[in-house]
Design a protein around this motif. Structure first.
Motif, PDB file in Angstrom:
ATOM      1  N   LEU A  31      -8.447   2.287   2.634  1.00 37.37           N
ATOM      2  CA  LEU A  31      -8.610   0.831   2.773  1.00 37.37           C
ATOM      3  C   LEU A  31      -8.860   0.479   4.236  1.00 37.37           C
ATOM      4  O   LEU A  31      -9.741  -0.321   4.566  1.00 37.37           O
ATOM      5  CB  LEU A  31      -7.353   0.104   2.282  1.00 37.37           C
ATOM      6  CG  LEU A  31      -7.111   0.061   0.772  1.00 37.37           C
ATOM      7  CD1 LEU A  31      -5.695  -0.417   0.470  1.00 37.37           C
ATOM      8  CD2 LEU A  31      -8.116  -0.858   0.103  1.00 37.37           C
TER       9      LEU A  31
ATOM     10  N   THR B 144       0.848  -1.199   0.000  1.00 38.74           N
ATOM     11  CA  THR B 144       0.000   0.000   0.000  1.00 38.74           C
ATOM     12  C   THR B 144       0.883   1.249   0.000  1.00 38.74           C
ATOM     13  O   THR B 144       2.098   1.159   0.125  1.00 38.74           O
ATOM     14  CB  THR B 144      -0.898   0.047   1.255  1.00 38.74           C
ATOM     15  OG1 THR B 144      -0.066  -0.082   2.413  1.00 38.74           O
ATOM     16  CG2 THR B 144      -1.935  -1.055   1.241  1.00 38.74           C
ATOM     17  N   ASN B 145       0.230   2.395  -0.172  1.00 42.08           N
ATOM     18  CA  ASN B 145       0.920   3.684  -0.085  1.00 42.08           C
ATOM     19  C   ASN B 145       0.445   4.414   1.163  1.00 42.08           C
ATOM     20  O   ASN B 145      -0.657   4.175   1.656  1.00 42.08           O
ATOM     21  CB  ASN B 145       0.619   4.554  -1.305  1.00 42.08           C
ATOM     22  CG  ASN B 145       1.436   4.134  -2.522  1.00 42.08           C
ATOM     23  OD1 ASN B 145       1.262   4.655  -3.596  1.00 42.08           O
ATOM     24  ND2 ASN B 145       2.329   3.172  -2.342  1.00 42.08           N
TER      25      ASN B 145
ATOM     26  N   SER C  50       0.883  -3.839   4.197  1.00 43.40           N
ATOM     27  CA  SER C  50      -0.224  -3.974   5.126  1.00 43.40           C
ATOM     28  C   SER C  50      -0.733  -5.406   5.099  1.00 43.40           C
ATOM     29  O   SER C  50      -0.401  -6.174   4.197  1.00 43.40           O
ATOM     30  CB  SER C  50      -1.362  -3.020   4.743  1.00 43.40           C
ATOM     31  OG  SER C  50      -0.897  -1.683   4.758  1.00 43.40           O
TER      32      SER C  50
ATOM     33  N   ASN D 256      -4.105  -7.913   5.127  1.00 43.87           N
ATOM     34  CA  ASN D 256      -5.527  -7.979   4.814  1.00 43.87           C
ATOM     35  C   ASN D 256      -6.320  -8.345   6.069  1.00 43.87           C
ATOM     36  O   ASN D 256      -6.040  -9.363   6.717  1.00 43.87           O
ATOM     37  CB  ASN D 256      -5.724  -9.043   3.718  1.00 43.87           C
ATOM     38  CG  ASN D 256      -7.155  -9.108   3.232  1.00 43.87           C
ATOM     39  OD1 ASN D 256      -8.064  -8.563   3.848  1.00 43.87           O
ATOM     40  ND2 ASN D 256      -7.342  -9.779   2.116  1.00 43.87           N
TER      41      ASN D 256
ATOM     42  N   GLU E 288      -4.265   3.079  -4.259  1.00 43.54           N
ATOM     43  CA  GLU E 288      -3.729   2.027  -3.387  1.00 43.54           C
ATOM     44  C   GLU E 288      -3.342   2.573  -2.008  1.00 43.54           C
ATOM     45  O   GLU E 288      -2.557   1.974  -1.303  1.00 43.54           O
ATOM     46  CB  GLU E 288      -2.551   1.317  -4.071  1.00 43.54           C
ATOM     47  CG  GLU E 288      -1.344   2.183  -4.402  1.00 43.54           C
ATOM     48  CD  GLU E 288      -1.428   2.815  -5.801  1.00 43.54           C
ATOM     49  OE1 GLU E 288      -2.548   3.206  -6.208  1.00 43.54           O
ATOM     50  OE2 GLU E 288      -0.393   2.934  -6.456  1.00 43.54           O
ATOM     51  N   SER E 289      -3.905   3.734  -1.663  1.00 48.57           N
ATOM     52  CA  SER E 289      -3.575   4.333  -0.369  1.00 48.57           C
ATOM     53  C   SER E 289      -4.117   3.508   0.788  1.00 48.57           C
ATOM     54  O   SER E 289      -5.163   2.894   0.699  1.00 48.57           O
ATOM     55  CB  SER E 289      -4.140   5.745  -0.295  1.00 48.57           C
ATOM     56  OG  SER E 289      -3.495   6.562  -1.235  1.00 48.57           O
ATOM     57  N   MET E 290      -3.364   3.582   1.878  1.00 53.69           N
ATOM     58  CA  MET E 290      -3.645   2.733   3.027  1.00 53.69           C
ATOM     59  C   MET E 290      -4.881   3.154   3.822  1.00 53.69           C
ATOM     60  O   MET E 290      -5.701   2.314   4.195  1.00 53.69           O
ATOM     61  CB  MET E 290      -2.401   2.818   3.915  1.00 53.69           C
ATOM     62  CG  MET E 290      -2.424   2.141   5.227  1.00 53.69           C
ATOM     63  SD  MET E 290      -0.961   2.672   6.163  1.00 53.69           S
ATOM     64  CE  MET E 290       0.341   2.436   4.954  1.00 53.69           C
TER      65      MET E 290
ATOM     66  N   GLY F  54       0.161  -0.058   8.630  1.00 57.65           N
ATOM     67  CA  GLY F  54       1.148  -0.533   7.672  1.00 57.65           C
ATOM     68  C   GLY F  54       2.545  -0.458   8.238  1.00 57.65           C
ATOM     69  O   GLY F  54       2.800   0.264   9.211  1.00 57.65           O
TER      70      GLY F  54
ATOM     71  N   LEU G 217      -8.034  -3.507   6.166  1.00 62.83           N
ATOM     72  CA  LEU G 217      -6.677  -3.773   6.643  1.00 62.83           C
ATOM     73  C   LEU G 217      -6.663  -4.104   8.131  1.00 62.83           C
ATOM     74  O   LEU G 217      -7.460  -3.579   8.910  1.00 62.83           O
ATOM     75  CB  LEU G 217      -5.772  -2.556   6.367  1.00 62.83           C
ATOM     76  CG  LEU G 217      -5.615  -2.155   4.903  1.00 62.83           C
ATOM     77  CD1 LEU G 217      -4.654  -0.979   4.783  1.00 62.83           C
ATOM     78  CD2 LEU G 217      -5.138  -3.320   4.049  1.00 62.83           C
TER      79      LEU G 217
END
Lengths: 315, 415, 279
Positions: free
Chosen positions: B106, B93-94, B312, B314, B101-103, B140, B112
């Motif tokens: 999510l 992730t970013n 990160s 899932n 795709e940022s954390m 993350g 996450l």
């Protein structure tokens, strides 16, 4: 055998429902192929296309961001698309690109087919060469052309060497040119497909017809417009329908060559859908876009078929 | 009836096919398989190397890397898998918000796992990596510090008796010089120019107002209402007028930019640290260094960096413990050091100690004085805003958008 | 025959077409020269002829990236492509036969049902398909890929078959029926062999799509070791890859089988490709 009918008559082939033989033979035919045989195919198509697409299409009426639970927002996405200048730009680009692509591809393809139909000794080798781009993956095609069309790439270098500096362009970065560069690449790739359709059409025209006209003293161009051209109508129907769907769905080439840019200069509906969904995370909005594209293709295909079929009959 | 027997046969073939595949999929495995989804960039290479070591070191867990092309393809693969309930156990992730795709988006959607209880969490408190925390939880493992700045070709500048610019005026002077050398001064990835615009804006917006993004989020300011943004775009316009960039800059993709730097077609380039590694891989003879993108005055110049790349877990993974085991292994200093060697960037421990490699030595004073800003878009909740930096940013480079239209587009995307 | 006689005008035409073909092939020329260039030259002199021809690029590309060699991927691609095409030929011809030989309204409706299936955006169906196939254990293996592609491409196969069958004369079937042959025998022994040209069309069109598809294979193989060619090839075109020589060498390897197949069977291929029109 198929070859037999070739001499009797050119057979039309199009997107309209096949017309089975009527009368007594017809009844027997139905019994010959029971409906039950089609069930596996029907079920597969129903599940993979209709059920799955309807399940996915529901998101067009939600504000889904791809992650959280979506909530129903009615037609808000569609209203937003209609009021969005970039979305309308993508629609216009798609229609422009598709029209020029369909015309270009079919004109070039028809020209190649007529030229390579008979006579030429190298015709088989040449047909292979013109057809070769069709079988290449869009990914590979785009990578090669990105390299050729680069502002400091071979195309501009060649123009420079020929003393045509004024024709040198930023092929993929000029807002007025980028879309047409993509179109050029697509025509290069798919003209061979149109050529193949028209070649098959030409081959289905009985040699006797042409010869008879020739004996009657008709000139070559007259023979072409009066005999060959009308008999190519079924091939044209298939070729035009296929290229229209390809053109309206243009995605890989645009994405790999210009990413829809600069700005939105070469954005098509398909790239806009992809970007709204996977760059901006607006899954619901992207789904609404996709529904609009589908309806557009259905409409264009239906109108086109009606026109082409009418033309087939008239000719 | 005949056709019925045939149908029956078809059905049995289908059933046999299904059964066979279930068997293949279900063939029980002795060890726990863990899948890591990563982009096919340097990070993917780094993960592959660490996973190989990890798999050899123990036999309970086997980590497999699924590499996907970076950018939109990566986002597409990640989202499709997550939505279908088949996300990878470990996901690249970013930091923060702002990209697909940022954390944090999510994490806030419950995708996450909370990593606050892992041992490494102590190393990364919110004060250090605010972009990794939401609602008091860590989501993350920061992998490396990415600097974004002006990369320059040391030898090419020296050969021509030039020095890297300390002010924007010096940069413009270099542009004229480069033109006379039949080269370009500054290469950028014009087809995806968000980092470039952000690097310019650090000087015009964030040096003045470090909390600008928070104020924008709170609705206290806008892009159009902040003169710094218009000033940033006007600087870019000046650079265009002075022919700082290669011809057709708006169409240049990252790989083309790397090639330009590697071939010595450009004296300098704006981009992230990972770019330097890629270029050196292509042309090992080249020496690159980075310094911050210059502002109007040297003392008002600031660096820009973020712990962009992260790993990160899932939240719905069935193998969470195994995934944690790999994450713990990766977080050890030895592994982190090896990872950045392959993936690029600076290991968190080195960054904390101020120990930068020679290529980043120009950055050291900025870190020592605290003149460092984060990369702005990680604080922007709407990914579409970064999208506008790319789309309208490209149009601006092509001359088909004005600065006023550009800032208006940015505000419109904010929502 | 009068119309096929070779006259001076034809020679001029021949030369013109050969010139046009050469222009057409310029992209292939660059594909070839870049694929054999030494590393540095790709960006120092991108468009010149390579100073030395490095065939080792092919070997390196063949070894692949990320632990997946192109050889292994090639095999997986062959399995998926051949499996899908075989299933499509079987199901497509059978379904189209029913449609083409049905005199009632349902035949026409079924035809429209499949044609609309071609136009529906399968992209919207991906997530529902992924989750259902996964629960059947059909994600991450070749069998799943075959089922997926068969489902997605069936409408196109039915469309091509049905169009062709409409033009197919009934005489043989009727003769066989008079001889007392059963339904199955009539289809498999009489009708199916007559479909050879359109079977080639279906094989080539669907085979090409499956062979070249990247995204579906990426998603539905889900990181398993059963990677196919386009997925493995993408290892070279990641964000930080500007090794055009490696990319182009991999592209050459990926298009070589399909191009070779095409060049070999050119006549059959060309006729087969448009077998739907020609009857």
């Amino acid at each position: 055998m198929p070859q037999r009918t070739r001499i009797v008559r050119p057979v039309s082939h199009s997107l309209s429902p096949p017309r089975p033989a009527a009368g007594l033979a017809g009844i027997r035919l139905s019994q010959r192929a029971p409906l039950a045989w089609a069930i596996p195919g029907i079920v597969l198509c129903l599940l993979f296309h209709y059920v799955a697409v309807v399940a996915g299409a529901w998101y067009a009426f939600t504000d889904w961001n791809g992650l959280s639970a979506p909530s129903f927002i009615g037609l808000a996405n569609f209203v937003e698309i209609l009021g969005n200048r970039n979305a309308l730009g993508a629609l216009v680009n798609t229609l422009l690109l598709a029209s020029v692509f369909v015309v270009g591809c079919n004109v070039v393809g028809l020209g190649l087919a007529i030229g390579l139909h008979r006579t030429l000794r190298s015709r088989f080798a040449l047909r292979s060469l013109f057809f070769a781009p069709v079988v290449m993956s869009p990914l590979a095609v785009a990578y090669i052309w990105q390299f050729i069309l680069d502002a400091r790439g071979p195309l501009n270098a060649m123009l420079g060497n020929l003393g045509l500096r004024s024709l040198q362009k930023v092929w993929l970065g000029d807002p007025n040119i980028a879309l047409w560069s993509v179109c050029l690449v697509m025509i290069w790739q798919f003209s061979g497909l149109c050529m193949a359709f028209y070649l098959a059409g030409l081959q289905s025209i009985p040699v006797e017809l042409d010869e008879a006209a020739s004996v009657d003293g008709a000139t070559a161009s007259r023979r072409f417009w009066r005999i060959t051209f009308p008999l190519l109508a079924p091939a044209a129907t298939v070729s035009i329908s296929m290229t229209t769907i390809l053109g309206l769905r243009a995605f890989d080439q645009v994405m790999a060559l210009t990413r829809g840019g600069p700005g939105f200069a070469s954005e098509t509906l398909a790239t806009a859908i992809f970007k709204e969904t996977f760059v901006n995370g607006r899954f619901g909005y992207g789904a609404a876009f996709a529904l609009i594209l589908t309806v557009l293709i259905l409409l264009v295909s239906a109108v086109q078929l009606a026109v082409l079929r009418a033309r087939e009959k008239r000719l | 009836m005949k056709h019925q027997t045939r149908l029956g046969r078809i059905a049995s073939i289908c059933l046999a096919g299904c059964a066979l595949s279930v068997l293949t999929a279900g063939a029980a495995l002795a060890q726990t398989q863990v899948r890591l989804l990563a982009p096919a960039s340097g990070s993917g290479v780094g993960f592959a190397a660490i996973a190989e070591k990890f798999n050899a070191a123990q036999s309970d867990v086997k980590v497999e890397i699924q590499r996907v092309p970076s950018g939109e393809s990566y986002a597409q693969a990640m989202f499709t898998q997550l939505q279908a309930g088949a996300g990878a156990d470990l996901i690249f992730t970013n930091a923060g918000y702002g990209a697909p795709e940022s954390m944090l988006p999510l994490a806030e959607a419950g995708q996450l796992a909370d990593l606050t209880d892992r041992a490494f969490a102590a190393e990364f408190p919110p004060e250090r990596v605010a972009e990794y925390w939401s609602d008091g939880k860590l989501y993350g493992l920061p992998l490396s510090l990415t600097n974004v700045g002006l990369v320059y070709n040391v030898d090419l500048l020296a050969q021509n008796g030039l020095t890297p610019p300390e002010t924007f005026e010096e940069l413009l002077a270099l542009c004229d010089k480069a033109v006379s050398l039949n080269k370009s001064a500054v290469g950028i990835a014009g087809s995806s120019p968000f980092y470039f615009y952000e690097a310019v804006a650090v000087g015009t917006v964030f040096v003045e107002d470090p909390d600008w993004s928070e104020k924008r989020t709170a609705g206290e300011t806008t892009f159009a209402g902040t003169p710094g943004w218009t000033a940033a775009f006007e600087r870019v316009k000046t650079m265009l007028d002075r022919q700082c960039f290669p011809v057709g800059v708006q169409a240049i993709t990252p790989p083309q930019l790397f090639a330009d730097i590697a071939a010595g077609n450009v004296l300098m380039a704006v981009g992230p640290t990972t770019l330097m590694g890629a270029v050196v891989n292509m042309n090992p003879a080249i020496t690159l260094k980075m310094r911050p993108f210059p502002n109007d005055a040297a003392e008002r110049t600031a660096a820009m960096s973020v712990y962009n790349d992260a790993l990160s877990v899932n939240a719905k993974s069935a193998n969470q413990d195994a995934a944690f085991a790999f994450l713990d292994y990766l977080s050890q200093p030895e592994q982190m050091a090896e990872f950045v060697k392959l993936a690029g960037g600076t290991a968190p421990a080195d960054a904390a100690a101020g120990a930068f490699p020679p290529a980043l030595e120009d950055m050291v004073p900025f870190y020592a004085e605290g003149r460092v800003h984060t990369v702005p878009h990680h604080a922007w909740r709407e990914p579409a805003v970064r999208g506008v930096l790319i789309s309208s940013g490209g149009a601006f480079l092509a001359g088909s958008k004005t600065a006023a239209e550009f800032v208006a587009d940015l505000d419109a995307a904010w929502k | 025959m009068e119309s096929t006689r070779y006259r001076p005008l034809a020679a001029v035409r021949e030369v013109l077409f050969i010139l046009l073909a050469l222009v057409w092939c310029i992209p292939f020329y660059y594909l070839a020269i870049v694929a054999v260039k030494p590393d540095m030259e790709v960006f120092t002199a991108p468009m010149s002829f390579p100073s030395t021809i490095v065939l080792g690029n092919f070997a390196e590309a063949w070894r692949g990236t990320g632990g997946v060699g192109l050889g292994e991927a090639l095999l997986n691609s062959v399995i998926v492509t051949v499996g899908t095409v075989s299933l499509l030929i079987f199901l497509g011809s059978l379904t189209a036969y029913v449609i083409a030989r049905n005199t009632q309204r349902i035949g026409g409706l079924l035809y429209v049902f499949f044609v609309v299936g071609i136009i529906l955006p399968y992209q919207m169906a991906i997530v529902p398909l992924f989750s259902s196939l996964r629960s059947l254990g059909l994600v991450g293996n070749q069998i799943g890929m075959i089922v997926l592609f068969t489902g997605l491409l069936l409408p196109m196969a039915v469309f091509l078959y049905a169009g062709f069958m409409r033009a197919l004369p009934h005489d043989y079937e009727e003769a066989a029926q008079v001889d007392g042959a059963g339904r199955g025998k009539i289809f498999f022994r009489i009708v199916f062999p007559l479909l050879r040209p359109v079977t080639a069309t279906v094989a080539i069109m669907t085979g090409m799509i499956v062979w070249n598809d990247f995204f579906l294979q990426l998603i539905f193989l889900n990181g398993s070791s059963a990677q196919t060619l386009p997925v493995a090839m993408y290892g070279f075109v990641g964000e930080f890859t500007a090794r055009w020589n490696m990319v182009f060498a991999a592209v050459c390897i990926s298009i070589a089988p399909i191009l070779a197949f095409y060049l070999f069977a050119q006549r059959r291929f060309m006729q087969g490709f448009t077998g739907g029109i020609k009857s």
